[in-house]
Design a protein around this motif. Structure first.
Motif, mmCIF file in Angstrom:
data_model
loop_
_atom_site.group_PDB
_atom_site.id
_atom_site.type_symbol
_atom_site.label_atom_id
_atom_site.label_comp_id
_atom_site.label_asym_id
_atom_site.label_seq_id
_atom_site.Cartn_x
_atom_site.Cartn_y
_atom_site.Cartn_z
ATOM 1 N N VAL A 7 0.844 -1.183 0.000
ATOM 2 C CA VAL A 7 0.000 0.000 0.000
ATOM 3 C C VAL A 7 0.887 1.244 0.000
ATOM 4 O O VAL A 7 1.828 1.340 0.797
ATOM 5 N N ALA A 8 0.582 2.181 -0.909
ATOM 6 C CA ALA A 8 1.342 3.429 -0.987
ATOM 7 C C ALA A 8 0.498 4.496 -1.665
ATOM 8 O O ALA A 8 0.027 4.302 -2.784
ATOM 9 N N CYS A 9 0.288 5.623 -0.979
ATOM 10 C CA CYS A 9 -0.456 6.735 -1.565
ATOM 11 C C CYS A 9 0.513 7.843 -1.981
ATOM 12 O O CYS A 9 1.708 7.778 -1.691
ATOM 13 N N THR A 10 -0.017 8.855 -2.626
ATOM 14 C CA THR A 10 0.842 9.920 -3.149
ATOM 15 C C THR A 10 1.552 10.696 -2.052
ATOM 16 O O THR A 10 2.710 11.066 -2.200
ATOM 17 N N ILE A 13 1.163 9.094 3.653
ATOM 18 C CA ILE A 13 0.781 9.142 5.055
ATOM 19 C C ILE A 13 -0.649 8.619 5.232
ATOM 20 O O ILE A 13 -0.852 7.429 5.384
ATOM 21 N N ALA A 14 -1.615 9.476 5.199
ATOM 22 C CA ALA A 14 -2.987 9.146 5.601
ATOM 23 C C ALA A 14 -3.592 7.964 4.860
ATOM 24 O O ALA A 14 -3.942 6.958 5.480
ATOM 25 N N HIS A 15 -3.752 8.069 3.551
ATOM 26 C CA HIS A 15 -4.426 7.006 2.811
ATOM 27 C C HIS A 15 -3.681 5.676 2.886
ATOM 28 O O HIS A 15 -4.288 4.618 2.864
ATOM 29 N N THR A 16 -2.373 5.729 2.987
ATOM 30 C CA THR A 16 -1.591 4.491 3.090
ATOM 31 C C THR A 16 -2.037 3.689 4.313
ATOM 32 O O THR A 16 -2.337 2.503 4.208
ATOM 33 N N GLU A 37 2.352 -4.547 3.541
ATOM 34 C CA GLU A 37 3.571 -3.725 3.557
ATOM 35 C C GLU A 37 3.181 -2.319 3.141
ATOM 36 O O GLU A 37 2.446 -2.152 2.166
ATOM 37 N N THR A 38 3.658 -1.315 3.874
ATOM 38 C CA THR A 38 3.418 0.067 3.475
ATOM 39 C C THR A 38 4.716 0.686 2.987
ATOM 40 O O THR A 38 5.791 0.385 3.498
ATOM 41 N N ALA A 62 -2.193 -1.899 -3.822
ATOM 42 C CA ALA A 62 -3.050 -0.736 -3.603
ATOM 43 C C ALA A 62 -2.140 0.483 -3.582
ATOM 44 O O ALA A 62 -1.728 0.956 -2.522
ATOM 45 N N THR A 63 -1.793 0.942 -4.774
ATOM 46 C CA THR A 63 -0.772 1.982 -4.880
ATOM 47 C C THR A 63 -1.193 3.093 -5.838
ATOM 48 O O THR A 63 -1.833 2.845 -6.854
#
Length: 103
Positions: A7-10, A13-16, A37-38, A62-63
């Motif tokens: 999982v990694a958002c732009t 922080i938050a969405h991850t 894994e984040t 989920a990236t």
């Protein structure tokens, strides 16, 4: 079923972390094992082991950004989604995965 996810958002922080929590809750609710894994601004947390990956029935990516270490999943069945799908529709996602695996 055994699942692993990255999982990694732009912003990293938050969405991850929200997506991680939602995926774990949805998978466990349906009786599945999941390790997540984040990858974010503070680096990689909960790094998936080779054993985790080898034993997984499916990899959830989920990236929203390019992640590192993706070669680890070359021979695995994968599904790629945005973090917003993981946040808003994690239960539906797990149902869809169950249907895909059973087919």
């Amino acid at each position: 079923m055994k699942l692993v996810a990255v999982v990694a958002c732009t912003s990293g922080i938050a969405h991850t972390y929200i997506a991680k929590k939602k995926l774990i809750k949805a998978a466990e609710k349906r009786g599945h094992l999941i390790k997540v894994e984040t990858q974010g601004t503070i680096g990689t947390e909960g790094k998936l082991s080779k054993k985790d990956i080898d034993e997984a029935d499916l990899v959830i990516m989920a990236t929203d950004i390019q992640t590192t270490g993706n070669e680890r999943f070359e021979n695995k069945k994968k599904i790629k989604i945005s973090t917003s799908i993981a946040v808003k529709a994690s239960e539906q996602l797990i149902e869809k995965i169950e249907n895909e695996i059973q087919s």
